[in-house]
Scaffold this motif. Structure first.
Motif, short mmCIF file in Angstrom:
data_model
loop_
_atom_site.label_atom_id
_atom_site.label_comp_id
_atom_site.label_asym_id
_atom_site.label_seq_id
_atom_site.Cartn_x
_atom_site.Cartn_y
_atom_site.Cartn_z
N ARG A 130 -24.53 63.24 16.20
CA ARG A 130 -23.00 62.64 16.20
C ARG A 130 -22.71 63.02 17.71
NH1 ARG A 130 -19.97 65.72 11.81
NH2 ARG A 130 -18.57 64.37 12.34
N THR A 131 -21.59 62.02 18.19
CA THR A 131 -21.03 62.14 19.22
C THR A 131 -20.08 63.41 19.55
OG1 THR A 131 -19.18 60.67 18.93
CG2 THR A 131 -21.09 59.66 19.86
N VAL A 132 -19.57 63.63 20.90
CA VAL A 132 -18.40 64.70 20.85
C VAL A 132 -17.48 64.43 20.48
CG1 VAL A 132 -17.43 66.01 22.71
CG2 VAL A 132 -19.65 65.57 23.24
N LEU B 157 -20.79 73.87 23.19
CA LEU B 157 -22.20 73.27 23.07
C LEU B 157 -22.67 73.92 24.17
CD1 LEU B 157 -21.72 69.71 21.83
CD2 LEU B 157 -22.88 71.88 20.72
N GLU C 127 -12.06 67.91 22.48
CA GLU C 127 -13.49 67.16 23.05
C GLU C 127 -14.13 68.33 24.05
OE1 GLU C 127 -13.75 63.29 24.15
OE2 GLU C 127 -12.58 62.33 22.63
N THR D 219 -24.80 67.83 16.74
CA THR D 219 -25.50 67.31 17.66
C THR D 219 -26.80 66.98 17.59
OG1 THR D 219 -25.81 69.27 18.82
CG2 THR D 219 -24.04 68.14 19.68
N ARG D 220 -27.46 67.82 16.80
CA ARG D 220 -28.99 67.52 16.37
C ARG D 220 -28.87 66.23 15.25
NH1 ARG D 220 -29.69 73.06 14.93
NH2 ARG D 220 -29.75 74.19 16.68
N ILE E 120 -17.63 64.75 16.47
CA ILE E 120 -17.59 66.28 16.28
C ILE E 120 -16.25 66.77 16.55
CG2 ILE E 120 -18.29 68.58 16.88
CD1 ILE E 120 -20.86 67.12 17.86
N ARG F 175 -17.40 70.43 24.03
CA ARG F 175 -18.31 70.35 25.14
C ARG F 175 -18.45 71.95 25.87
NH1 ARG F 175 -15.39 65.74 26.98
NH2 ARG F 175 -16.15 64.11 26.59
N LEU G 87 -21.62 73.07 15.43
CA LEU G 87 -21.45 72.11 16.27
C LEU G 87 -22.89 71.67 16.93
CD1 LEU G 87 -18.59 73.44 18.93
CD2 LEU G 87 -18.65 71.45 17.00
N ARG G 88 -23.59 72.54 16.77
CA ARG G 88 -25.33 72.51 17.34
C ARG G 88 -25.91 71.48 16.26
NH1 ARG G 88 -27.67 77.97 18.98
NH2 ARG G 88 -25.93 78.48 17.44
#
Length: 144
Positions: A100-102, A120, A113, A96-97, A105, A117, A92-93
């Motif tokens: 990509r949006t939630v 993260l 979602e 996000t790096r 992912i 969240r 997930l991390r």
């Protein structure tokens, strides 16, 4: 100083004092209201996460039951799912790096979602050590 002026000054000072007292009480009430709104928002986020996770779990159970019933085999004979290459939090991390949006992912990981969240925020809190310890009703609890 004439007597009427002294009386008017006293009344003015008394009225100012009453206004200040009422203003401080209003500020306290406003702070309390804001705290309650924050608590309700956290509670609502938790309920949303629980709902999303429960719905996802029910969908996965239904899909597994359907898959097993179509195979005609017992659950013990079914092959276990291969383990993920990396832990979910790491994936997930990394996603996000990469920007990509939630929503993207969640679709790729096949989770809600809200769960993305939560994972993260927990990973961020764990990485930076920003968890707050509070005591409520005699027990220590953690809040991210």
């Amino acid at each position: 100083m004439p007597m009427p002026m002294l009386v008017l000054t006293s009344i003015l000072l008394l009225a100012t004092g009453v206004i200040l007292l009422v203003a401080t009480r209003l500020v306290r009430a406003l702070r309390h209201t804001v705290e309650l709104e924050q608590r309700i928002a956290r509670l609502q986020e938790g309920v949303n996460l629980l709902t999303d996770t429960t719905e996802t779990g029910f969908r996965q159970v239904a899909a597994e039951v359907e898959r097993l019933s179509s195979l005609g085999t017992s659950p013990a004979a079914a092959s276990p799912a291969p383990p993920a290459a990396r832990p979910t939090a790491v994936r997930l991390r990394a996603a996000t790096r990469r920007g990509r949006t939630v929503k993207e992912i969640a679709a790729a990981e096949q989770v809600s979602e809200g769960e993305v969240r939560l994972r993260l925020s927990l990973a961020d809190a764990g990485a930076s050590g920003r968890t707050r310890k509070t005591t409520e009703s005699g027990r220590a609890s953690l809040r991210a």
